[in-house]
Design a protein around this motif. Structure first.
Motif, PDB file in Angstrom:
ATOM      1  N   ALA A   1       0.844  -1.196   0.000  1.00 37.78           N
ATOM      2  CA  ALA A   1       0.000   0.000   0.000  1.00 37.78           C
ATOM      3  C   ALA A   1       0.881   1.247   0.000  1.00 37.78           C
ATOM      4  O   ALA A   1       1.839   1.355   0.753  1.00 37.78           O
ATOM      5  CB  ALA A   1      -0.909  -0.006   1.222  1.00 37.78           C
ATOM      6  N   GLY A   2       0.544   2.170  -0.877  1.00 38.52           N
ATOM      7  CA  GLY A   2       1.322   3.399  -0.996  1.00 38.52           C
ATOM      8  C   GLY A   2       2.186   3.467  -2.230  1.00 38.52           C
ATOM      9  O   GLY A   2       2.697   4.531  -2.580  1.00 38.52           O
ATOM     10  N   MET A   3       2.374   2.327  -2.923  1.00 32.79           N
ATOM     11  CA  MET A   3       3.139   2.355  -4.167  1.00 32.79           C
ATOM     12  C   MET A   3       2.326   3.017  -5.275  1.00 32.79           C
ATOM     13  O   MET A   3       1.106   2.863  -5.329  1.00 32.79           O
ATOM     14  CB  MET A   3       3.525   0.929  -4.596  1.00 32.79           C
ATOM     15  CG  MET A   3       4.695   0.347  -3.840  1.00 32.79           C
ATOM     16  SD  MET A   3       5.052  -1.377  -4.313  1.00 32.79           S
ATOM     17  CE  MET A   3       5.477  -1.198  -6.053  1.00 32.79           C
TER      18      MET A   3
ATOM     19  N   ILE B   1       4.155  10.498  -7.085  1.00 35.06           N
ATOM     20  CA  ILE B   1       4.812  10.430  -8.388  1.00 35.06           C
ATOM     21  C   ILE B   1       5.770  11.605  -8.572  1.00 35.06           C
ATOM     22  O   ILE B   1       6.898  11.452  -9.055  1.00 35.06           O
ATOM     23  CB  ILE B   1       3.758  10.378  -9.506  1.00 35.06           C
ATOM     24  CG1 ILE B   1       3.018   9.027  -9.453  1.00 35.06           C
ATOM     25  CG2 ILE B   1       4.391  10.592 -10.874  1.00 35.06           C
ATOM     26  CD1 ILE B   1       1.774   8.978 -10.306  1.00 35.06           C
ATOM     27  N   VAL B   2       5.343  12.793  -8.145  1.00 38.30           N
ATOM     28  CA  VAL B   2       6.207  13.974  -8.213  1.00 38.30           C
ATOM     29  C   VAL B   2       7.383  13.824  -7.245  1.00 38.30           C
ATOM     30  O   VAL B   2       8.533  14.134  -7.579  1.00 38.30           O
ATOM     31  CB  VAL B   2       5.402  15.253  -7.901  1.00 38.30           C
ATOM     32  CG1 VAL B   2       6.338  16.461  -7.782  1.00 38.30           C
ATOM     33  CG2 VAL B   2       4.347  15.500  -8.970  1.00 38.30           C
ATOM     34  N   ALA B   3       7.108  13.336  -6.022  1.00 38.10           N
ATOM     35  CA  ALA B   3       8.163  13.181  -5.013  1.00 38.10           C
ATOM     36  C   ALA B   3       9.232  12.202  -5.469  1.00 38.10           C
ATOM     37  O   ALA B   3      10.431  12.429  -5.236  1.00 38.10           O
ATOM     38  CB  ALA B   3       7.552  12.724  -3.698  1.00 38.10           C
ATOM     39  N   ASP B   4       8.821  11.128  -6.130  1.00 41.76           N
ATOM     40  CA  ASP B   4       9.800  10.131  -6.580  1.00 41.76           C
ATOM     41  C   ASP B   4      10.801  10.722  -7.571  1.00 41.76           C
ATOM     42  O   ASP B   4      11.960  10.291  -7.635  1.00 41.76           O
ATOM     43  CB  ASP B   4       9.077   8.937  -7.222  1.00 41.76           C
ATOM     44  CG  ASP B   4       8.528   7.963  -6.187  1.00 41.76           C
ATOM     45  OD1 ASP B   4       8.999   7.989  -5.036  1.00 41.76           O
ATOM     46  OD2 ASP B   4       7.637   7.163  -6.545  1.00 41.76           O
TER      47      ASP B   4
ATOM     48  N   LEU C   1      13.122  12.527  -4.996  1.00 38.94           N
ATOM     49  CA  LEU C   1      13.736  11.681  -3.972  1.00 38.94           C
ATOM     50  C   LEU C   1      14.449  10.473  -4.570  1.00 38.94           C
ATOM     51  O   LEU C   1      15.339   9.896  -3.936  1.00 38.94           O
ATOM     52  CB  LEU C   1      12.677  11.226  -2.974  1.00 38.94           C
ATOM     53  CG  LEU C   1      11.980  12.349  -2.178  1.00 38.94           C
ATOM     54  CD1 LEU C   1      10.830  11.790  -1.361  1.00 38.94           C
ATOM     55  CD2 LEU C   1      12.988  13.055  -1.276  1.00 38.94           C
ATOM     56  N   GLY C   2      14.050  10.048  -5.758  1.00 39.65           N
ATOM     57  CA  GLY C   2      14.726   8.944  -6.445  1.00 39.65           C
ATOM     58  C   GLY C   2      14.016   7.613  -6.304  1.00 39.65           C
ATOM     59  O   GLY C   2      13.233   7.388  -5.378  1.00 39.65           O
ATOM     60  N   GLY C   3      14.303   6.726  -7.239  1.00 43.23           N
ATOM     61  CA  GLY C   3      13.831   5.356  -7.156  1.00 43.23           C
ATOM     62  C   GLY C   3      12.609   5.027  -7.972  1.00 43.23           C
ATOM     63  O   GLY C   3      12.070   3.922  -7.858  1.00 43.23           O
TER      64      GLY C   3
ATOM     65  N   ALA D   1       9.718   6.148  -2.679  1.00 50.24           N
ATOM     66  CA  ALA D   1       9.242   6.331  -1.306  1.00 50.24           C
ATOM     67  C   ALA D   1       7.906   5.664  -1.034  1.00 50.24           C
ATOM     68  O   ALA D   1       7.487   5.571   0.129  1.00 50.24           O
ATOM     69  CB  ALA D   1       9.137   7.829  -1.004  1.00 50.24           C
ATOM     70  N   GLY D   2       7.209   5.213  -2.072  1.00 51.55           N
ATOM     71  CA  GLY D   2       5.888   4.629  -1.888  1.00 51.55           C
ATOM     72  C   GLY D   2       5.903   3.377  -1.035  1.00 51.55           C
ATOM     73  O   GLY D   2       6.505   2.369  -1.408  1.00 51.55           O
ATOM     74  N   GLY D   3       5.282   3.433   0.118  1.00 46.18           N
ATOM     75  CA  GLY D   3       5.251   2.293   1.032  1.00 46.18           C
ATOM     76  C   GLY D   3       6.393   2.274   2.017  1.00 46.18           C
ATOM     77  O   GLY D   3       6.358   1.516   2.990  1.00 46.18           O
TER      78      GLY D   3
END
Length: 582
Positions: free
Chosen positions: A326-328, A393-396, A399-401, A421-423
């Protein structure tokens, strides 16, 4: 007609509301547990249905075999035995029965998961034999020549799994009565039967590629038989304990397939809503791969799936749900199990220097908290809250990954992973196994339609399983040529690398081959078989994280090359003997 009876397996013959494998098999079904009469077309539908379903109702209730129905399907049981012990993935739920033993290659003769696979294959063989017995009077009718050859192919497929996983099978065919105990057919004897049977049915099946279309997609034609025969021939030396090598035969069948009506899925497409670009490779494992003409041209034989009509936990939904938390982003399912994640050795196939892009944070998550506050991702009290998907999606990107970043860094369209960062923050390596975030997430299997269409269901997947696809013919021919001393095998590997936009190889070594099998086919339920063929599954030639149950991996005894025959079958069938070491 006779009612199917089995001491170890009790089940109805037909699936309620199943999706047809072909339009002419889209029929209603009945349950012979309450009615002993049925049409043979309904039985044929059930024979196909057991590839992707587990019982009468789905997702649970009236299961075919007496075990946890969600765990008992054909694809999930065989996938687990072929994948979970290998260098591809770990199962985070280490408290689940038999999981530590399977993931660490430490099982014994009482392995429950081994028994589930054995029972499922046996049940499916039983259905095939029953169909063949009860359509003998129609064998000369044009359509039934196809139907019966297709069922014989499916039976050969199940016996191939017996040979690959156990090196033997409890064998019966349509000439045996229901009361006959199966006989033990071992190694070369089973290989020879499969070789003869596949040769016999190839001319009886629909021409290669005839069912590679929307109306008949999911039925087996000669192309499926050729691919299974090529797979059998490539492994002949293993299956016959060195008595037979059949690389020329493997090459011959691959030549037919590659020259046939199939084509690699190679055209990238932009999703009309989320704006992501999905490679031709990625489209093979997406929810609309049964209507995407490019994907369909590569898929020689699929297991059909529909989020409404084939609900279950043992096929495509297993692959999608088990690899999400959850969160991905782009999860496309509301049911994220957070259990299957990548072992570091899988990531190393794409990032040998461990330079995979990843989101990292301090133990207290201060980096992520600061980001959320800076970007006003806070609640009414000004404290950081959970991301919305568009925010993540914007944060990734910062933040990377993200998967997009990983694909670019890998320079390979097959590197379908997520480490954003999702999850939560993930690790590349870990000293424990029981947390989904102990490894990078695998997002190869998607319940997203590349054409922007809507999924049938928010929980269950529409994604068909490409059980055989054209890429296998290229890899099989490459390896068979390499083992025969033919240097041109590298060309076939480079065809696949070109499709993936990866740098071509300039030489082809044993390590190149086994690594390329992994890069092309990871999480498709075959890794153990490939490692055994390269003598890398047991012993110390190749160790990976948690092989043998230790963090750095260790050699395991050679008897783990094959699974144990379940004790129930040993006790109930005097013809079956236990495999050595158990």
């Amino acid at each position: 007609m006779r009612h199917i009876i089995s001491k170890s397996v009790v089940a109805g013959l037909l699936v309620i509301g199943m999706t047809s494998c072909a339009n002419d098999l889209n029929i209603s079904s009945i349950d012979p547990q309450t009615s002993t009469s049925y049409e043979d077309m309904e039985l044929l539908a059930k024979v196909y249905g057991t590839l992707g379903m587990t019982g009468q109702k789905g997702p649970a209730g009236s299961g075919d075999i007496s075990s946890d129905e969600g765990e008992s399907g054909f694809y999930r049981t065989t996938f687990n035995l072929e994948t979970l012990p290998t260098d591809e993935c770990n199962w985070a739920w280490q408290t689940d029965p038999d999981i530590p033993q399977i993931t660490g290659i430490r099982w014994n003769a009482n392995s429950g998961r081994t028994q589930w696979a054995y029972q499922r294959l046996g049940f499916n063989v039983l259905l095939c034999n029953f169909y063949l017995q009860n359509t003998l009077d129609k064998a000369e009718q044009a359509d039934y020549k196809y139907y019966r050859a297709e069922v014989r192919f499916l039976r050969a497929l199940y016996y191939w799994y017996f040979l690959d996983l156990w090196h033997k099978a409890p064998f019966k065919d349509e000439n045996n009565s229901m009361n006959d105990l199966p006989v033990e057919k071992v190694g070369k004897d089973l290989y020879d039967w499969l070789d003869t049977e596949l040769t016999a049915i190839e001319s009886e099946m629909a021409p290669m590629g005839q069912f590679n279309s929307t109306s008949d997609f999911g039925r087996a034609d000669a192309g499926a038989a050729y691919m299974l025969h090529a797979r059998l021939a490539l492994n002949a030396k293993v299956y016959t304990d060195g008595a037979v090598t059949a690389y020329d035969k493997a090459i011959s069948y691959c030549d037919k397939i590659i020259a046939g009506p199939y084509a690699l899925s190679s055209t990238a497409k932009v999703h009309p809503t989320n704006g992501l670009t999905y490679s031709g490779y990625a489209q093979l494992f997406m929810a609309d791969n049964d209507r995407n003409a490019d994907a369909m041209k590569e898929i020689i034989f699929p297991i059909r799936q529909d989020g409404i009509k084939t609900q279950g936990y043992s096929c495509a939904s297993y692959l999608v749900c088990s690899t999400r938390i959850a969160g991905m982003p782009y999860a496309a399912t509301k049911n994220c199990w957070s259990c299957n994640y990548a072992r570091p050795n899988l990531i190393e196939k794409f990032f040998p220097n461990d330079d995979v892009p990843m989101y990292t944070d301090d133990k207290d998550g201060s980096k992520l908290k600061a980001y959320k506050i800076e970007h006003n991702i806070v609640n009414d009290e000004g404290k950081p809250r959970e991301f919305k998907e568009d925010e993540l999606i914007v944060a990734d990107k910062e933040l990377g990954g993200s998967t997009t970043e990983i694909l670019l860094a890998a320079n390979d369209d097959r590197a379908l992973f997520y480490a954003g960062a999702g999850g939560g923050a993930r690790k590349l390596r870990t000293d424990k196994l029981n947390n989904f975030l102990d490894g990078i997430s695998i997002v190869k299997w998607q319940n997203i339609c590349v054409d922007g269409g809507t999924n049938s269901d928010a929980e269950f997947s529409d994604t068909d399983i490409p059980l055989f696809r054209l890429a296998e013919a290229y890899m099989t021919r490459a390896e068979a040529k390499w083992r025969s001393g033919d240097a041109t095998g590298i060309n076939d590997v480079n065809v696949l690398r070109a499709r993936a936009n990866a740098t071509p190889l300039t030489q082809l070594t044993e390590q190149d081959l086994i690594d390329e099998w992994c890069r092309e086919f990871y999480m498709e339920g075959r890794r153990r078989s490939d490692l055994i063929r390269f003598d890398m599954f047991t012993g110390k030639k190749y160790n990976w994280a948690w092989k043998g149950g230790v963090a750095d991996g260790q050699a395991v005894d050679g008897h783990f090359k094959y699974y144990p025959i379940p004790m129930d079958d040993i006790n109930n069938n005097k013809n079956m003997t236990q495999n050595a070491g158990y």
